[in-house]
Design an enzyme around this catalytic site. Structure first.
Site, PDB file in Angstrom:
ATOM      1  N   ALA A  80       0.803  -1.215   0.000  1.00 64.96           N
ATOM      2  CA  ALA A  80       0.000   0.000   0.000  1.00 64.96           C
ATOM      3  C   ALA A  80       0.841   1.272   0.000  1.00 64.96           C
ATOM      4  O   ALA A  80       0.315   2.349  -0.262  1.00 64.96           O
ATOM      5  CB  ALA A  80      -0.942  -0.003   1.195  1.00 64.96           C
TER       6      ALA A  80
ATOM      7  N   GLY B  83       6.087  -0.652  -3.757  1.00 65.99           N
ATOM      8  CA  GLY B  83       6.048  -1.879  -4.544  1.00 65.99           C
ATOM      9  C   GLY B  83       7.443  -2.286  -4.923  1.00 65.99           C
ATOM     10  O   GLY B  83       8.378  -1.489  -4.883  1.00 65.99           O
TER      11      GLY B  83
ATOM     12  N   HIS C 175      -4.312 -11.283  -3.754  1.00 67.07           N
ATOM     13  CA  HIS C 175      -4.383 -10.532  -2.503  1.00 67.07           C
ATOM     14  C   HIS C 175      -3.082 -10.827  -1.765  1.00 67.07           C
ATOM     15  O   HIS C 175      -2.767 -11.982  -1.479  1.00 67.07           O
ATOM     16  CB  HIS C 175      -5.582 -10.967  -1.674  1.00 67.07           C
ATOM     17  CG  HIS C 175      -5.746 -10.189  -0.410  1.00 67.07           C
ATOM     18  ND1 HIS C 175      -6.736 -10.466   0.501  1.00 67.07           N
ATOM     19  CD2 HIS C 175      -5.044  -9.147   0.106  1.00 67.07           C
ATOM     20  CE1 HIS C 175      -6.644  -9.625   1.514  1.00 67.07           C
ATOM     21  NE2 HIS C 175      -5.615  -8.820   1.293  1.00 67.07           N
ATOM     22  N   ASP C 176      -2.301  -9.802  -1.459  1.00 64.50           N
ATOM     23  CA  ASP C 176      -0.950 -10.029  -0.937  1.00 64.50           C
ATOM     24  C   ASP C 176      -0.953 -10.896   0.320  1.00 64.50           C
ATOM     25  O   ASP C 176      -0.022 -11.679   0.546  1.00 64.50           O
ATOM     26  CB  ASP C 176      -0.208  -8.707  -0.698  1.00 64.50           C
ATOM     27  CG  ASP C 176      -0.999  -7.699   0.115  1.00 64.50           C
ATOM     28  OD1 ASP C 176      -2.055  -8.047   0.672  1.00 64.50           O
ATOM     29  OD2 ASP C 176      -0.552  -6.530   0.184  1.00 64.50           O
ATOM     30  N   THR C 177      -1.999 -10.799   1.127  1.00 63.43           N
ATOM     31  CA  THR C 177      -2.046 -11.638   2.325  1.00 63.43           C
ATOM     32  C   THR C 177      -2.207 -13.109   1.960  1.00 63.43           C
ATOM     33  O   THR C 177      -1.651 -13.986   2.620  1.00 63.43           O
ATOM     34  CB  THR C 177      -3.180 -11.198   3.256  1.00 63.43           C
ATOM     35  OG1 THR C 177      -3.058  -9.804   3.513  1.00 63.43           O
ATOM     36  CG2 THR C 177      -3.119 -11.945   4.573  1.00 63.43           C
TER      37      THR C 177
ATOM     38  N   THR D  65       1.806  -2.772   6.848  1.00 62.27           N
ATOM     39  CA  THR D  65       0.946  -1.611   7.029  1.00 62.27           C
ATOM     40  C   THR D  65      -0.277  -1.998   7.847  1.00 62.27           C
ATOM     41  O   THR D  65      -0.687  -1.291   8.770  1.00 62.27           O
ATOM     42  CB  THR D  65       0.506  -1.056   5.658  1.00 62.27           C
ATOM     43  OG1 THR D  65       1.666  -0.700   4.919  1.00 62.27           O
ATOM     44  CG2 THR D  65      -0.375   0.159   5.835  1.00 62.27           C
TER      45      THR D  65
ATOM     46  N   ASN E 281      -8.618  -7.677  10.497  1.00 64.10           N
ATOM     47  CA  ASN E 281      -7.696  -6.592  10.162  1.00 64.10           C
ATOM     48  C   ASN E 281      -7.457  -5.728  11.389  1.00 64.10           C
ATOM     49  O   ASN E 281      -8.399  -5.218  11.989  1.00 64.10           O
ATOM     50  CB  ASN E 281      -8.277  -5.696   9.064  1.00 64.10           C
ATOM     51  CG  ASN E 281      -8.261  -6.368   7.703  1.00 64.10           C
ATOM     52  OD1 ASN E 281      -7.964  -7.546   7.592  1.00 64.10           O
ATOM     53  ND2 ASN E 281      -8.599  -5.623   6.676  1.00 64.10           N
TER      54      ASN E 281
ATOM     55  N   GLY F 168       7.236  -7.483   6.923  1.00 62.57           N
ATOM     56  CA  GLY F 168       8.196  -6.570   7.527  1.00 62.57           C
ATOM     57  C   GLY F 168       8.107  -6.500   9.026  1.00 62.57           C
ATOM     58  O   GLY F 168       9.114  -6.297   9.708  1.00 62.57           O
TER      59      GLY F 168
END
Length: 821
Positions: A10, A13, A230-232, A253, A290, A397
């Site tokens: 978000a 990239g 979806h990155d997750t 994030t 979330n 991260g």
């Protein structure tokens, strides 16, 4: 062979080139760029065409860097955001970012047509204003959607520009609140009730399907493979989950925390907990919540920088580790969603607490609050699914935030495995590699590849009661000069197969529970029976500690880990009491111990510290039990070293320690009080600092027969060597110092730390006042022990071999270095 992963977060990239061979994966980041939204007159928007240009630059760099053919490309991205295309396939306008406030109006419009309870029972997605469904409803009510012919989630939009094929990958489509988790198809009834045009919704594809062949750019001719876009979803593929019920935490994030299940959970309880059912790879369901995540700190850092007071996150975390009593807040609060002055918003959530003006306190408050939110979510997941996790796998991260990982383990009571950092890119790569035949297997097989390819860090839940007890006990004895001088000694507690031990170089008096280092007891005790480690591994105790370590904290454990491990009592305290060392440093120490204490104290002859000492203690304990048919006593005297006391409770350790000291002091009753003071020593080496003692002991003992013999006999215990040197410089007066110093250097090849002027006093030098004072105290302690030992019998100093071992032992050099710093 190589694959290319495009991973869009978000705020940033990157494009990653990956090689897959021999059951392992290696990543190389070839391009990184910003994906941050920008505020415009028409809302918070994303320059998606600029992002696409950066993606192409990255793909070009990857193709050029690849040493083997590129077999595929895959794209993952954050969820809920999308682009709209017109009838000619052109982008209608810049996509909105989910943090734009228009989502509130969209949510209200949805609620007018379908209630949350019914919507949740159909699509299983948590109630959140940012959801795609709310954004699309705002587009519909504003007229924007009427101009659109196609709706594409962001990774699918970029895939469309690469291949010309418009699809919706299921894991990302599931986040829209418009997909049924049961049929895994668009929920046309919901779409119709909301008045959304069916024609804008593309066909659905699963992770692993080939979307099409790339037709533009450096990767033209290469297949585009649908991954968990979806990155997750991609991150969870690479999360080292070992069993059903293990929890993943994709930490960036956002913090997305949940369980991987075979079927959705659409119950009222799941809805009330605001859990969401999102699609996973291989038809799995990611039941998750979330939580705000690192966004809170990222926004705070931006605010502080704008205010002219920039902070660095790594430094903030280190400072936050020493903060206590931080206020906590609801880390799921919608008030934290928008960009802007985050410190002010967090402060308002805790009633304006002025302590949050300190960035370190603010950081600790954020991390504590996130850990609370993780605990609450894990509790909800357990209650709703019936699965209890064996671990929490933190990826992304945030896994590098060691303090947050540790707080998460402590707050949830579940072991945390941190890593890999690049989980999203790795999951992206693995799905591509399986689709193109580079690897085979189930999700479990893919995760085994991850665990074999990337390092993981482990954090254990800290046993609060045991660590609090040993910390208080250590502080008590560490502050008592009768037991501890110069911060020496070590302590430990045991719980659930783990030894929690004081780190090397940390003072007992100031040690905190957070300092304690966790080590596997089975590994430590097994090493006592195993052959010595290969010399190429370096110091054997340090090598064993590395094998036994259960976390990756910054501290090195005490060099005495092995005898702490072999003593089975919960609490072990090792100190260097002056009066007790009058016995341990006595030539008749064994006989004195037997006369004074009988079988209440175990005597252990001098042997080199580390493995030899631990093995001898073990041998003596076993011999005691064989001789007496009793468990070994709580107390152990280590010849020329100190005291070990253990117990099931702190009170047992305390009572035993003071009883032993009292008995020796009674034996010495009537003897002249031992006094420590200071006398000047400023000439010999021109050092930066000097400390002196001119008290009766320092003046009188060196001129006695026993004292004169002690000056040349050598050191009594390892601490004396480390801090005060093995031998003092002896000079009759200040005028004699230069010649004496020259002779000392010629004989011993080094500089003395301590000067003894018989009949005058003792001085010690150092590069700072602290090091000079420590050296002086340690040497005067040695005089204290030697004087007392001479009245009880005769002094036993370390012999030359024993002394030289300590002088050259890397572990003691490290301890001295840490203590000095």
């Amino acid at each position: 062979m190589a694959v290319i992963a495009v991973d869009l977060g978000a705020t940033s990239g990157r494009v990653v080139l990956a090689t897959v061979a021999d059951g392992s994966v290696a990543l190389t980041e070839v391009h990184r760029f910003s994906t941050a939204a920008r505020q415009t007159d028409d809302g918070l928007r994303l320059d998606i065409e600029g992002v696409f240009a950066e993606v192409q630059r990255g793909i070009t760099a990857a193709v050029e860097a690849a040493e083997t053919p590129v077999t595929s490309v895959g794209i993952d991205c954050w969820a809920v955001d999308y682009g709209l295309l017109d009838a000619d396939g052109a982008l209608l306008d810049e996509p909105y970012n989910y943090r734009d406030p228009r989502t509130a109006a969209g949510l209200a419009a949805v609620r007018e047509r379908i209630g949350h309870e019914e919507l949740y029972a159909r699509v299983g997605i948590q109630d959140n204003a940012i959801n795609t469904i709310n954004q699309l409803m705002h587009d519909a009510t504003s007229g924007r959607l009427a101009r659109a012919a196609r709706f594409l989630m962001l990774p699918d939009l970029i895939g469309y520009w690469l291949t010309g094929r418009a699809v919706a990958e299921r894991t990302n489509a599931s986040s829209t609140s418009l997909l049924s988790p049961v049929t895994r198809d668009w929920d046309w009834d919901v779409i119709d009730r909301l008045g959304l045009p069916r024609g804008v919704f593309p066909e659905l594809v699963d992770p692993g399907e080939v979307v099409g062949t790339i037709t533009v750019g450096a990767a033209a001719g290469v297949p585009l493979v649908a991954v968990g876009s979806h990155d997750t979803a991609s991150a969870v593929v690479a999360a080292p989950l070992l069993r059903t019920g293990d929890v993943y935490l994709s930490s960036g994030t956002w913090s997305l925390i949940g369980m991987e299940l075979d079927a959705p959970v659409l119950t009222e309880a799941a809805s009330a907990a605001n859990l969401t059912n999102e699609g996973g790879v291989d038809g799995t369901v990611r039941l998750l919540k979330n939580v705000m995540g690192m966004w809170i700190l990222s926004e705070a850092l931006r605010t502080w920088e704008a205010d002219g007071a920039p902070e660095e996150l790594t430094d903030l975390i280190a400072r936050a580790a020493h903060v206590s009593d931080a206020p906590r807040f609801d880390a799921t609060s919608p008030a934290l969603l928008a960009p802007g002055d985050m410190p002010a918003r967090v402060k308002s959530l805790v009633g304006g607490d002025p302590r949050l003006d300190d960035p370190a306190m603010f950081t600790r408050s954020v991390l504590e609050s996130l850990a609370d939110a993780y605990r609450d979510t894990v509790d909800e997941l357990v209650a709703i699914t019936g699965h209890r996790p064996g671990r929490i796998a933190v990826v992304g991260g945030g896994c590098l935030n060691w303090l947050l990982c540790r707080l998460t383990a402590e707050r949830t009571g579940v072991a945390v495995t941190a890593g890999p950092v690049e989980a999203t890119a790795i999951g992206n790569v693995l799905v591509q590699a399986r689709a193109t035949g580079l690897i085979t297997g189930t999700l479990d097989d893919l995760r085994r590849i991850v665990m074999n390819s990337f390092p993981l860090t482990h954090y254990l839940p800290r046993p609060t009661e045991e660590l609090a007890v040993i910390t208080a006990l250590s502080n008590e004895f560490g502050a008592d000069p009768a037991f501890t001088r110069a911060g020496g000694g070590n302590s430990s507690a045991k719980a659930d197969g783990v030894l929690w031990i004081k780190p090397s170089g940390t003072s007992l008096a100031t040690m905190t529970a957070e300092d304690l280092v966790p080590l596997d007891l089975d590994v430590l005790n097994g090493s006592l029976e195993a052959p010595d480690p290969d010399p190429s591994f370096g110091d054997p105790v340090n090598h064993i500690a590395g094998l036994a370590r259960r976390d990756e904290g910054p501290r090195r454990p005490s060099v005495e880990i092995l005898f702490h491990a072999l003593i089975p009592d919960t609490y072990v305290l090792h100190t260097h009491p002056l009066m007790i060392n009058a016995v341990t440093c006595n030539a008749d120490g064994r006989e004195l111990t037997a006369r004074l204490f009988g079988d209440e104290v175990l005597w252990v002859d001098y042997v080199d510290p580390g493995l030899p000492l631990a093995r001898l203690i073990k041998q003596e304990r076993e011999a005691f039990t064989a001789r007496t048919s009793q468990e070994p006593p709580r107390a152990t005297f280590l010849m020329n070293h100190g005291l070990i006391v253990s117990g099931a409770t702190a009170e047992e350790v305390r009572e035993t320690s003071y009883a032993i000291l009292g008995r020796i002091e009674t034996e010495l009753a009537g003897a002249k009080s031992l006094v420590s003071a200071a006398e000047a020593f400023r000439a010999a080496r021109g050092a930066a600092a000097v400390a002196t003692d001119a008290g009766p002991l320092a003046r009188e003992f060196p001129v006695s027969e026993a004292g004169a013999a002690f000056l040349t006999a050598g050191p009594l215990i390892p601490d004396q060597i480390v801090y005060a040197g093995s031998f003092p410089l002896v000079a009759a007066d200040a005028e004699a110092v230069p010649a004496a110093l020259e002779a000392y250097r010629a004989e011993r090849g080094l500089d003395p730390v301590v000067l003894v002027v018989p009949g005058v006093g003792v001085a010690a030098v150092g590069d700072a006042e602290k090091t000079a004072r420590t050296a002086l105290e340690v040497y005067v302690d040695a005089l204290t022990v030697a004087e007392a030992a001479s009245r009880l019998g005769s002094v036993r100093a370390l012999d030359e071999r024993e002394r030289r071992f300590i002088e050259t032992w890397e572990a003691e050099a490290y301890r001295k270095q840490v203590a000095a710093s």
